[in-house]
Design a protein around this motif. Structure first.
Motif, PDB file in Angstrom:
ATOM      1  N   TYR A   1      94.758  -0.321  58.161  1.00 31.68           N
ATOM      2  CA  TYR A   1      93.751   0.153  59.118  1.00 31.68           C
ATOM      3  C   TYR A   1      93.479   1.634  58.860  1.00 31.68           C
ATOM      4  O   TYR A   1      94.402   2.427  58.688  1.00 31.68           O
ATOM      5  N   GLY A   2      92.209   1.997  58.812  1.00 26.15           N
ATOM      6  CA  GLY A   2      91.865   3.401  58.596  1.00 26.15           C
ATOM      7  C   GLY A   2      91.780   3.785  57.119  1.00 26.15           C
ATOM      8  O   GLY A   2      91.379   4.898  56.790  1.00 26.15           O
ATOM      9  N   VAL A   3      92.176   2.849  56.231  1.00 22.77           N
ATOM     10  CA  VAL A   3      92.066   3.134  54.788  1.00 22.77           C
ATOM     11  C   VAL A   3      90.661   2.715  54.350  1.00 22.77           C
ATOM     12  O   VAL A   3      90.270   1.564  54.534  1.00 22.77           O
TER      13      VAL A   3
ATOM     14  N   ALA B   1     107.688  -3.652  55.633  1.00 21.03           N
ATOM     15  CA  ALA B   1     107.293  -3.210  56.977  1.00 21.03           C
ATOM     16  C   ALA B   1     107.154  -1.685  57.023  1.00 21.03           C
ATOM     17  O   ALA B   1     107.620  -1.038  57.957  1.00 21.03           O
ATOM     18  N   VAL B   2     106.527  -1.147  55.976  1.00 22.74           N
ATOM     19  CA  VAL B   2     106.299   0.305  55.918  1.00 22.74           C
ATOM     20  C   VAL B   2     104.818   0.570  56.190  1.00 22.74           C
ATOM     21  O   VAL B   2     104.022  -0.359  56.278  1.00 22.74           O
ATOM     22  N   ARG B   3     104.443   1.837  56.290  1.00 24.08           N
ATOM     23  CA  ARG B   3     103.014   2.155  56.388  1.00 24.08           C
ATOM     24  C   ARG B   3     102.354   1.720  55.086  1.00 24.08           C
ATOM     25  O   ARG B   3     102.951   1.828  54.017  1.00 24.08           O
ATOM     26  N   PHE B   4     101.114   1.246  55.158  1.00 25.44           N
ATOM     27  CA  PHE B   4     100.421   0.769  53.960  1.00 25.44           C
ATOM     28  C   PHE B   4     100.486   1.815  52.842  1.00 25.44           C
ATOM     29  O   PHE B   4     100.739   1.492  51.678  1.00 25.44           O
ATOM     30  N   GLU B   5     100.287   3.077  53.206  1.00 27.38           N
ATOM     31  CA  GLU B   5     100.261   4.170  52.221  1.00 27.38           C
ATOM     32  C   GLU B   5     101.588   4.309  51.468  1.00 27.38           C
ATOM     33  O   GLU B   5     101.623   4.871  50.382  1.00 27.38           O
TER      34      GLU B   5
ATOM     35  N   HIS C   1      93.305  -9.199  57.777  1.00 26.53           N
ATOM     36  CA  HIS C   1      93.289  -7.901  57.100  1.00 26.53           C
ATOM     37  C   HIS C   1      92.554  -6.874  57.926  1.00 26.53           C
ATOM     38  O   HIS C   1      91.568  -7.197  58.584  1.00 26.53           O
ATOM     39  N   ALA C   2      93.023  -5.646  57.841  1.00 27.47           N
ATOM     40  CA  ALA C   2      92.238  -4.534  58.378  1.00 27.47           C
ATOM     41  C   ALA C   2      91.377  -4.015  57.232  1.00 27.47           C
ATOM     42  O   ALA C   2      91.802  -3.979  56.091  1.00 27.47           O
ATOM     43  N   ARG C   3      90.143  -3.656  57.556  1.00 29.74           N
ATOM     44  CA  ARG C   3      89.242  -3.072  56.546  1.00 29.74           C
ATOM     45  C   ARG C   3      88.641  -1.822  57.146  1.00 29.74           C
ATOM     46  O   ARG C   3      87.920  -1.901  58.144  1.00 29.74           O
TER      47      ARG C   3
END
Length: 207
Positions: free
Chosen positions: A101-103, A73-77, A189-191
């Motif tokens: 999201y935003g990547v 549950a961390v930021r994707f980065e 998924h976020a794209r």
């Protein structure tokens, strides 16, 4: 019997921001013990954990990664940093709650973000799940007017998907299996700057 006495099926949440705390509340609601960890010293969030309930155990990242099932549950980065905590994740199931999201899609090599996360956690089994609702909705009691709030799960490993489905049911949710990460998983998924079609859909299953 708490899960600490029964090492078979121990749980940890890595990340204790809004979503991490929301997941902790779901465990607390059912009295299920879960370790919570961040890269910070456990003392720094011990009072937040205590406020959620006695079964929420603040610990170090090194200790938390000993669990059998880990919610990421961390930021994707930040996922590669967590993945470095163990040389191999053999025998562990990772629930990927991140959203990329935003990547930019090219940064992911054109793959679904869940697959990128899966590659980082060498040897582990990955299930994409619990990521399609915002913290405010996910944090509510999943029992809704006689039904159960739906959580979507996607995995390339059927056994892992079934294992997390059973856990979702124990937590009071109704799991819906979407199939593999590159098929149904794309719905959650976020794209780049777009969200999968099932993201933010708050569904309830009756009967």
């Amino acid at each position: 019997m708490t899960t600490s006495e029964n090492k078979e099926g121990s749980y940890a949440i890595i990340g204790f921001g809004k979503i991490g705390q929301t997941l902790a509340k779901a465990f607390a609601r059912k009295g299920i013990e879960v370790s919570v960890a961040t890269t910070r010293d456990p003392e720094s969030f011990a009072s937040d954990a205590a406020a959620i309930g006695p079964t929420i155990i603040p610990t170090t990242l090194a200790e938390a990664v000993k669990a059998d099932i880990l919610f990421l549950a961390v930021r994707f980065e930040a996922h590669p940093d967590v993945a470095k905590a163990l040389p191999t994740w053999q025998g562990k199931t990772i629930v990927d709650v991140t959203n990329a999201y935003g990547v930019p899609p090219e940064k992911l090599g054109g793959q679904p973000s869940g697959r990128v996360v899966a590659q980082a956690f060498t040897g582990g089994k990955l299930v994409k799940g619990f990521n399609h609702l915002g913290a405010a909705v996910l944090g509510q009691d999943p029992a809704v007017q006689g039904g159960r709030r739906v959580v979507f799960l996607a995995s390339d490993d059927d056994d892992a998907a079934a294992e997390i489905g059973a856990l979702a049911e124990n937590l009071g949710f109704s799991p819906v299996q979407l199939g593999g990460l590159s098929e149904g998983g794309l719905l959650v998924h976020a794209r780049g700057n777009s969200w999968g079609q099932l993201i933010f859909k708050d569904l309830v299953k009756f009967g």
